[in-house]
Design a protein around this motif. Structure first.
Motif, PDB file in Angstrom:
ATOM      1  N   LEU A 140      72.545  -3.630  64.468  1.00 46.74           N
ATOM      2  CA  LEU A 140      73.268  -3.865  64.555  1.00 46.74           C
ATOM      3  C   LEU A 140      73.209  -4.199  62.498  1.00 46.74           C
ATOM      4  CD1 LEU A 140      75.194  -5.550  67.313  1.00 46.74           C
ATOM      5  CD2 LEU A 140      75.331  -2.942  66.382  1.00 46.74           C
ATOM      6  N   THR A 141      72.518  -5.763  62.751  1.00 45.90           N
ATOM      7  CA  THR A 141      71.739  -6.798  61.240  1.00 45.90           C
ATOM      8  C   THR A 141      71.361  -4.770  60.019  1.00 45.90           C
ATOM      9  OG1 THR A 141      71.910  -7.952  62.787  1.00 45.90           O
ATOM     10  CG2 THR A 141      70.928  -7.438  60.352  1.00 45.90           C
ATOM     11  N   ALA A 142      70.549  -4.332  60.915  1.00 48.88           N
ATOM     12  CA  ALA A 142      70.273  -3.144  59.836  1.00 48.88           C
ATOM     13  C   ALA A 142      71.770  -1.957  59.187  1.00 48.88           C
ATOM     14  CB  ALA A 142      69.652  -2.244  60.409  1.00 48.88           C
ATOM     15  N   THR A 143      72.531  -1.876  60.319  1.00 47.52           N
ATOM     16  CA  THR A 143      73.912  -1.114  59.837  1.00 47.52           C
ATOM     17  C   THR A 143      74.873  -1.349  59.495  1.00 47.52           C
ATOM     18  OG1 THR A 143      74.498  -0.915  62.349  1.00 47.52           O
ATOM     19  CG2 THR A 143      72.799   0.418  61.408  1.00 47.52           C
TER      20      THR A 143
ATOM     21  N   THR B  55      79.796  -5.746  66.306  1.00 50.57           N
ATOM     22  CA  THR B  55      79.899  -6.342  67.866  1.00 50.57           C
ATOM     23  C   THR B  55      81.379  -5.024  68.259  1.00 50.57           C
ATOM     24  OG1 THR B  55      81.120  -8.257  68.407  1.00 50.57           O
ATOM     25  CG2 THR B  55      78.681  -7.391  68.504  1.00 50.57           C
ATOM     26  N   ALA B  56      82.156  -5.551  67.894  1.00 48.62           N
ATOM     27  CA  ALA B  56      83.918  -4.590  68.107  1.00 48.62           C
ATOM     28  C   ALA B  56      83.627  -3.244  67.046  1.00 48.62           C
ATOM     29  CB  ALA B  56      84.307  -5.449  67.083  1.00 48.62           C
ATOM     30  N   ASP B  57      83.151  -3.774  66.127  1.00 45.62           N
ATOM     31  CA  ASP B  57      82.883  -1.595  65.536  1.00 45.62           C
ATOM     32  C   ASP B  57      82.476  -0.553  66.605  1.00 45.62           C
ATOM     33  OD1 ASP B  57      84.333  -1.557  63.432  1.00 45.62           O
ATOM     34  OD2 ASP B  57      82.070  -3.571  62.213  1.00 45.62           O
ATOM     35  N   VAL B  58      80.797  -1.621  66.962  1.00 49.42           N
ATOM     36  CA  VAL B  58      80.383  -0.718  68.206  1.00 49.42           C
ATOM     37  C   VAL B  58      80.992  -0.270  69.629  1.00 49.42           C
ATOM     38  CG1 VAL B  58      78.255  -0.662  68.818  1.00 49.42           C
ATOM     39  CG2 VAL B  58      78.062  -1.231  67.097  1.00 49.42           C
ATOM     40  N   ALA B  59      81.343  -1.171  69.450  1.00 46.52           N
ATOM     41  CA  ALA B  59      82.294  -1.194  71.096  1.00 46.52           C
ATOM     42  C   ALA B  59      83.100  -0.206  70.847  1.00 46.52           C
ATOM     43  CB  ALA B  59      83.038  -2.773  71.488  1.00 46.52           C
ATOM     44  N   ARG B  60      84.138  -0.394  69.812  1.00 43.75           N
ATOM     45  CA  ARG B  60      85.140   0.441  69.368  1.00 43.75           C
ATOM     46  C   ARG B  60      84.037   2.186  69.337  1.00 43.75           C
ATOM     47  NH1 ARG B  60      86.517   3.181  65.574  1.00 43.75           N
ATOM     48  NH2 ARG B  60      85.609   1.379  64.102  1.00 43.75           N
TER      49      ARG B  60
END
Length: 162
Positions: free
Chosen positions: A130-133, A137-142
């Motif tokens: 997540l840090t690298a990209t 967390t909300a973006d990832v969940a969606r």
């Protein structure tokens, strides 16, 4: 380019002109998958794992001992792909395989002590990605929800064409 009806409204799912690579959903997914795997690579190299080995261990850490068939199903891979991967992992001391005492046709797979040691070290991998990209967390969940939705719809479409 989308096709339009007589009134100029777009007709979903229809394209005019020759197919263009950058407009293909399959290519966008392929490029994203390759990029994400490449982003994982340095994180997993620190653990001495390849991406497929990491996925196998994720299943084993979540489920514990499981059959090769169930492991293959969880990873959405066929038996012929999983077996050589498990053989290499067994040689590296990450998993053990043995025939089920209840069914000779079934092979059980479990993580070893070495795999359990890696579990704690691997706990930082998702956060580091997540840090690298730069994704939250909300973006990832969606995104994950949309991708699972697409996967299920594509599986249904594939089943209808068999």
């Amino acid at each position: 380019m989308t096709r339009r009806d007589d009134e100029g409204a777009e007709r979903p799912g229809e394209f005019s002109g020759p197919p263009l690579l950058d407009q293909q959903l399959c290519f966008a997914l392929y490029a994203a998958q390759r990029a994400v795997t490449a982003a994982y690579r340095p994180l997993l190299e620190e653990l001495g794992l390849t991406y497929p080995q990491y996925l196998v261990l994720l299943v084993l850490w979540e489920r514990g001992e499981t059959t090769v068939k169930d492991l293959a199903g969880a990873l959405r891979l066929d038996y012929g792909t999983v077996s050589p991967l498990l053989k290499r992992m067994e040689g590296a001391g990450l998993v053990r395989r043995e025939r089920s005492p209840h069914d000779d046709r079934s092979v059980l797979v479990a993580g070893t002590g070495r795999a359990e040691e890696l579990r704690e070290r691997a706990a930082c991998v998702p956060g580091a990605l997540l840090t690298a990209t730069g994704l939250g967390t909300a973006d990832v969940a969606r995104l994950r929800e949309e991708l699972w939705h697409l996967a299920h719809r594509a599986e249904e479409a594939a089943a209808r064409t068999r």
